[in-house]
Design a protein around this motif. Structure first.
Motif, PDB file in Angstrom:
ATOM      1  N   ALA A 193       1.101  -1.447   0.170  1.00  7.31           N
ATOM      2  CA  ALA A 193       0.051  -0.715   0.372  1.00  7.31           C
ATOM      3  C   ALA A 193       0.972   1.264  -0.464  1.00  7.31           C
ATOM      4  N   ARG A 194       1.700   1.330   0.608  1.00  2.00           N
ATOM      5  CA  ARG A 194       3.131   2.466   1.012  1.00  2.00           C
ATOM      6  C   ARG A 194       3.922   2.485  -0.265  1.00  2.00           C
ATOM      7  N   ARG A 195       3.982   1.763  -1.041  1.00  2.00           N
ATOM      8  CA  ARG A 195       4.805   1.232  -2.445  1.00  2.00           C
ATOM      9  C   ARG A 195       4.072   2.147  -3.638  1.00  2.00           C
ATOM     10  N   LEU A 196       3.062   1.762  -3.556  1.00  2.00           N
ATOM     11  CA  LEU A 196       1.467   1.907  -4.384  1.00  2.00           C
ATOM     12  C   LEU A 196       1.161   3.643  -4.483  1.00  2.00           C
ATOM     13  N   HIS A 197       1.217   3.953  -3.268  1.00  2.00           N
ATOM     14  CA  HIS A 197       0.033   5.380  -2.731  1.00  2.00           C
ATOM     15  C   HIS A 197       1.369   6.218  -1.931  1.00  2.00           C
ATOM     16  N   PRO A 198       2.875   6.418  -2.670  1.00  2.00           N
ATOM     17  CA  PRO A 198       3.720   7.256  -1.285  1.00  2.00           C
ATOM     18  C   PRO A 198       3.349   8.595  -1.394  1.00  2.00           C
ATOM     19  N   GLU A 199       2.246   9.038  -1.261  1.00  2.30           N
ATOM     20  CA  GLU A 199       1.830  10.389  -1.272  1.00  2.30           C
ATOM     21  C   GLU A 199       0.567  10.409   0.034  1.00  2.30           C
ATOM     22  N   SER A 200       0.153   9.028   0.385  1.00  2.00           N
ATOM     23  CA  SER A 200      -0.773   9.335   1.365  1.00  2.00           C
ATOM     24  C   SER A 200       0.651   9.285   2.009  1.00  2.00           C
ATOM     25  N   TRP A 201      -0.032   9.897   3.438  1.00  2.14           N
ATOM     26  CA  TRP A 201       0.537  10.056   5.134  1.00  2.14           C
ATOM     27  C   TRP A 201      -0.355   9.379   5.935  1.00  2.14           C
ATOM     28  N   THR A 202      -1.795   9.035   4.843  1.00  4.24           N
ATOM     29  CA  THR A 202      -2.742   8.841   6.581  1.00  4.24           C
ATOM     30  C   THR A 202      -2.302   7.042   6.220  1.00  4.24           C
ATOM     31  N   ILE A 203      -1.991   6.912   5.032  1.00  4.14           N
ATOM     32  CA  ILE A 203      -1.324   5.024   4.946  1.00  4.14           C
ATOM     33  C   ILE A 203      -0.464   4.561   5.530  1.00  4.14           C
ATOM     34  N   TRP A 204       0.486   6.019   5.539  1.00  3.45           N
ATOM     35  CA  TRP A 204       1.732   5.874   6.304  1.00  3.45           C
ATOM     36  C   TRP A 204       1.742   5.592   7.170  1.00  3.45           C
ATOM     37  N   ARG A 205       1.517   6.554   8.637  1.00  2.00           N
ATOM     38  CA  ARG A 205       1.617   7.175   9.745  1.00  2.00           C
ATOM     39  C   ARG A 205       0.521   6.134  10.483  1.00  2.00           C
ATOM     40  N   LEU A 241      10.409  15.393   1.845  1.00  2.00           N
ATOM     41  CA  LEU A 241       9.549  16.115   0.617  1.00  2.00           C
ATOM     42  C   LEU A 241       9.751  17.044   0.049  1.00  2.00           C
ATOM     43  N   GLY A 242      11.686  17.656   0.351  1.00  2.79           N
ATOM     44  CA  GLY A 242      11.760  18.368  -0.702  1.00  2.79           C
ATOM     45  C   GLY A 242      11.745  19.723  -1.127  1.00  2.79           C
ATOM     46  N   GLU A 243      10.818  20.280  -2.170  1.00  3.39           N
ATOM     47  CA  GLU A 243      10.317  21.519  -1.982  1.00  3.39           C
ATOM     48  C   GLU A 243       8.464  20.814  -1.598  1.00  3.39           C
ATOM     49  N   LYS A 244       8.403  19.933  -1.943  1.00  4.43           N
ATOM     50  CA  LYS A 244       6.811  19.841  -1.999  1.00  4.43           C
ATOM     51  C   LYS A 244       6.120  20.108  -0.092  1.00  4.43           C
ATOM     52  N   LYS A 245       5.565  20.139   0.032  1.00  5.28           N
ATOM     53  CA  LYS A 245       4.302  20.645   1.284  1.00  5.28           C
ATOM     54  C   LYS A 245       3.837  18.979   2.077  1.00  5.28           C
ATOM     55  N   PHE A 246       3.857  19.594   2.766  1.00  2.30           N
ATOM     56  CA  PHE A 246       3.298  18.787   4.089  1.00  2.30           C
ATOM     57  C   PHE A 246       1.545  18.834   4.244  1.00  2.30           C
ATOM     58  N   TYR A 247       1.400  20.421   4.174  1.00  2.00           N
ATOM     59  CA  TYR A 247       0.550  20.319   3.738  1.00  2.00           C
ATOM     60  C   TYR A 247      -0.543  21.646   3.210  1.00  2.00           C
ATOM     61  N   ASP A 248      -0.565  20.925   1.581  1.00  2.00           N
ATOM     62  CA  ASP A 248      -0.854  22.409   0.692  1.00  2.00           C
ATOM     63  C   ASP A 248      -1.478  23.526   1.684  1.00  2.00           C
ATOM     64  N   THR A 249      -1.425  25.414   0.614  1.00  2.00           N
ATOM     65  CA  THR A 249      -1.980  26.269   1.128  1.00  2.00           C
ATOM     66  C   THR A 249      -3.350  25.495   0.768  1.00  2.00           C
ATOM     67  N   VAL A 250      -4.231  25.775   1.571  1.00  2.00           N
ATOM     68  CA  VAL A 250      -5.638  26.216   1.225  1.00  2.00           C
ATOM     69  C   VAL A 250      -5.980  26.962   0.123  1.00  2.00           C
ATOM     70  N   ASP A 251      -6.478  27.189  -1.205  1.00  2.00           N
ATOM     71  CA  ASP A 251      -7.085  28.651  -2.307  1.00  2.00           C
ATOM     72  C   ASP A 251      -8.586  28.968  -1.978  1.00  2.00           C
ATOM     73  N   MET A 252      -7.662  29.967  -0.959  1.00  2.00           N
ATOM     74  CA  MET A 252      -8.688  30.704  -0.260  1.00  2.00           C
ATOM     75  C   MET A 252      -8.329  31.913  -0.102  1.00  2.00           C
ATOM     76  N   ALA A 253      -9.836  33.296  -0.074  1.00  2.00           N
ATOM     77  CA  ALA A 253      -9.220  34.786   0.330  1.00  2.00           C
ATOM     78  C   ALA A 253      -8.547  34.851   1.272  1.00  2.00           C
ATOM     79  N   GLY A 254      -7.990  34.899   1.540  1.00  2.00           N
ATOM     80  CA  GLY A 254      -6.780  35.675   2.781  1.00  2.00           C
ATOM     81  C   GLY A 254      -6.626  34.985   3.458  1.00  2.00           C
ATOM     82  N   MET A 255      -5.965  33.693   3.033  1.00  2.00           N
ATOM     83  CA  MET A 255      -4.324  32.906   3.547  1.00  2.00           C
ATOM     84  C   MET A 255      -3.281  32.629   3.403  1.00  2.00           C
ATOM     85  N   PRO A 256      -2.385  33.197   4.383  1.00  2.00           N
ATOM     86  CA  PRO A 256      -1.493  32.895   4.801  1.00  2.00           C
ATOM     87  C   PRO A 256      -1.078  32.319   3.625  1.00  2.00           C
TER      88      PRO A 256
END
Lengths: 134, 202
Positions: free
Chosen positions: B151-163, B186-201
């Motif tokens: 499962a981890r090998r097939l879906h390396p983006e999933s933190w839910t499966i990994w953790r 992760l390199g340049e990738k984010k752990f939490y993507d920025t929310v696409d919302m007006a006023g979001m830092p």
């Protein structure tokens, strides 16, 4: 004894035979577990029928459910000893479900074991938030 | 999303929410909605329509700013996280009040453009994960392990499966050296993507 997990539940299949990557079921067991019915034209669900090539997923009146699932491009998982299998929903179905923007339905229990369906909340806004202890 | 409902119990009971709290042992919601981390959330309108697809539920990518030794988050990053939470909570309130007229509700085209959808590997990863959890409940961790590895090998983006499948520390957290190594990777990738919302830092 084989355990078979599908989207509709977890079942013990006393007559199933597992081996060489295959999961052989009687037509009755196949229908009970997956809804797919063996007919002269192939395996059928509703209006859809999938013919089996000679030596394919139907042999001697039995169905290799795993081979059929793979033939359809759907996920199959099994334990190394062949004692537990899962026939899952394919990515295509999940993609089209999400792209319809109708929130995919599910039923899950609360801490007390009471089941709640997302569809039971129709008529209200639902903020569906996920969280975990880990 | 907890394989062990008891791990979640103390938090739910302490919060005593008046909303429904569900136990998702097999991460079914992550599979159906193509989620990869917590907290993620979806906004669903009265008719069952997704008006905001899965997104980070108002938190901020603080994890990678933590000091490697003390694990402390710099003050300015903490402030951005707090601001992200307030902006997101205010947006939910705005939606509750204004419904489809809320500026935070996406049109169907906007919602579709922001959806991520699973591929075959992701669907198969969830199948392996669910069967592994079933075997864990049957008291067969050795039989479950190869399924979790797959499962981890097939879906390396999933933190839910990994953790969920990683060893937990005394606090019940999958936050040991392997977690931090994975964060570093992760390199340049984010752990939490920025929310696409007006006023979001940003």
């Amino acid at each position: 004894m084989v355990w078979l997990l599908t989207d509709s539940g977890e079942r013990q299949m006393p007559d199933a035979v597992a081996g060489d990557g295959g999961l052989w079921l009687s037509p009755e067991d196949m229908t009970a577990a997956t809804g797919w019915e063996l007919k002269p034209e192939g395996l059928c669900l509703g209006d859809i029928c999938v013919p089996s090539a000679p030596g394919g997923f139907v042999r001697d009146g039995k169905i290799d459910a795993a081979a059929f699932w793979r033939h359809m491009g759907w996920p199959v998982a099994s334990s190394d000893d062949g004692g537990a299998w899962l026939l899952g929903e394919g990515a295509e179905a999940r993609r089209s479900s999400l792209e319809s923007l109708t929130a995919p339905d599910f039923t899950l229990p609360d801490l007390g074991g009471v089941q709640h369906a997302l569809s039971g909340q129709r008529g209200k806004k639902v903020f569906l938030a996920t969280w975990a202890s880990w | 999303m907890d394989a062990d409902a008891e791990a979640a119990r103390q938090f739910i009971e302490a919060a005593a929410p008046d909303y429904i709290s569900l136990i998702d042992r097999d991460h079914r919601v992550a599979g159906l909605y193509n989620m990869v981390n917590v907290p993620q959330a979806v906004w669903i309108g009265e008719s069952g329509q997704i008006v905001r697809p899965p997104e980070v539920a108002g938190t901020y990518d603080t994890v990678r700013s933590r000091d490697k030794v003390t694990r402390e988050v710099p003050t300015e990053v903490q402030a951005r996280r707090d601001e992200a939470r307030i902006v997101y909570q205010d947006a939910i309130r705005d939606w509750v009040k204004h419904g489809a007229e809320s500026k935070h509700v996406f049109s169907p085209a906007e919602a579709k453009a922001r959806l991520t959808v699973p591929d075959d590997n992701v669907a198969t990863a969830h199948a392996n994960f669910r069967l592994g959890q079933f075997l864990m409940r049957q008291g067969k961790p050795d039989a479950a392990e190869p399924l979790f590895i797959e499962a981890r090998r097939l879906h390396p983006e999933s933190w839910t499966i990994w953790r969920e499948t990683e060893e937990k520390n005394d606090a019940g957290l999958a936050a040991g050296p392997t977690f931090w190594a994975r964060i570093d990777a992760l390199g340049e990738k984010k752990f939490y993507d920025t929310v696409d919302m007006a006023g979001m830092p940003g």
